[in-house]
Design a protein around this motif. Structure first.
Motif, PDB file in Angstrom:
ATOM      1  N   ALA A 197       8.300   0.578   1.600  1.00  0.00           N
ATOM      2  CA  ALA A 197       7.878  -0.771   1.198  1.00  0.00           C
ATOM      3  C   ALA A 197       6.358  -0.833   1.026  1.00  0.00           C
ATOM      4  O   ALA A 197       5.861  -1.452   0.078  1.00  0.00           O
ATOM      5  N   LEU A 198       5.619  -0.191   1.929  1.00  0.00           N
ATOM      6  CA  LEU A 198       4.162  -0.166   1.799  1.00  0.00           C
ATOM      7  C   LEU A 198       3.728   0.613   0.568  1.00  0.00           C
ATOM      8  O   LEU A 198       2.759   0.232  -0.111  1.00  0.00           O
ATOM      9  N   ALA A 199       4.436   1.694   0.257  1.00  0.00           N
ATOM     10  CA  ALA A 199       4.115   2.473  -0.931  1.00  0.00           C
ATOM     11  C   ALA A 199       4.345   1.651  -2.199  1.00  0.00           C
ATOM     12  O   ALA A 199       3.556   1.716  -3.151  1.00  0.00           O
ATOM     13  N   VAL A 200       5.424   0.873  -2.209  1.00  0.00           N
ATOM     14  CA  VAL A 200       5.697   0.006  -3.360  1.00  0.00           C
ATOM     15  C   VAL A 200       4.596  -1.040  -3.518  1.00  0.00           C
ATOM     16  O   VAL A 200       4.133  -1.317  -4.628  1.00  0.00           O
ATOM     17  N   GLN A 201       4.167  -1.614  -2.403  1.00  0.00           N
ATOM     18  CA  GLN A 201       3.089  -2.595  -2.457  1.00  0.00           C
ATOM     19  C   GLN A 201       1.814  -1.968  -3.008  1.00  0.00           C
ATOM     20  O   GLN A 201       1.119  -2.573  -3.840  1.00  0.00           O
ATOM     21  N   GLY A 202       1.500  -0.769  -2.555  1.00  0.00           N
ATOM     22  CA  GLY A 202       0.318  -0.078  -3.072  1.00  0.00           C
ATOM     23  C   GLY A 202       0.434   0.244  -4.541  1.00  0.00           C
ATOM     24  O   GLY A 202      -0.549   0.143  -5.300  1.00  0.00           O
ATOM     25  N   LEU A 203       1.629   0.623  -4.983  1.00  0.00           N
ATOM     26  CA  LEU A 203       1.846   0.935  -6.394  1.00  0.00           C
ATOM     27  C   LEU A 203       1.598  -0.286  -7.270  1.00  0.00           C
ATOM     28  O   LEU A 203       0.951  -0.191  -8.325  1.00  0.00           O
TER      29      LEU A 203
END
Length: 223
Positions: A197-203
């Protein structure tokens, strides 16, 4: 922390059909298909409603439905009706979860454009789609991306319920770990979902920085 290290440090958890790469791909399949289907429905509809002003009640109802949607209950109901032979029973509640934030933000983004800017576009001789896609959408893009980001994070986090009805994804570690009291497995699965989820937010933060004009990005947003 020791449970997490134990789970991630076990080579058996990185190979085979139950390994992290395979479960991650399953999770991304659920989340990615759900988000694409929700975008296909909500983005055009939100842009059209925001541009024409027709159907605004649908946006309000959609926003209210998002707060009341029992995702797990809906998933169980669909599985009882359709079975678990395909991923369709998982996609339906995830799409239903993703549509409202995308629809609302697309609508609010277009409707929130300065009326003077809209009038100026019409005054220059632009019409219909030219105004929508040439003027309104670029200005509304920060809010549209915000809706997509919100939906993506919600879907990634909620896709863990697929394991509750016997399907795969990272939620498999959480459900199986709790069922067998294998707490390193459960904690590892939860951390992987949170990390994704954090990776998606960063993307989406990177995508917003790349695709939104610097002048537009300073425009106040609705959160």
């Amino acid at each position: 922390m020791n449970w997490l290290i134990e789970f991630l440090g076990d080579p058996a958890n990185w190979t085979g059909a139950d390994g992290v790469p395979a479960r991650l791909l399953e999770h991304l399949e659920f989340a990615g298909l759900s988000l694409l289907l929700a975008m296909a429905v909500a983005v055009p509809l939100g842009l059209w409603i925001g541009h024409t002003g027709r159907g605004a009640l649908l946006v309000v109802l959609s926003a209210n439905a998002a707060r009341a949607l029992p995702t797990l209950g809906l998933l169980v109901l669909i599985v009882l009706l359709m079975g678990v032979g395909t991923i369709v029973p998982v996609l339906i509640p995830l799409v239903a979860l993703a549509v409202p934030p995308i629809l609302v933000n697309a609508y609010e983004g277009v409707r929130g454009v300065d009326p003077e800017l809209r009038d100026a576009a019409y005054g220059m001789g632009l019409r219909g789609r030219q105004v929508l896609f040439g003027v309104l959408v670029p200005v509304a893009l920060p809010l549209i991306l915000l809706g997509l980001r919100t939906a993506a994070i919600q879907v990634v986090a909620t896709a863990t319920v697929a394991a509750y009805v016997g399907l795969g994804g990272l939620g498999r570690y959480v459900i199986d770990g709790l069922a067998t009291q294998d707490y390193p497995r459960a904690v590892g699965g939860a951390v992987l979902v949170a990390g994704l989820a954090l990776a998606v937010q960063g993307l989406f933060a990177i995508l917003s920085r790349i695709s939104v004009s610097p002048g537009v990005s300073r425009r106040p947003g609705i959160r």
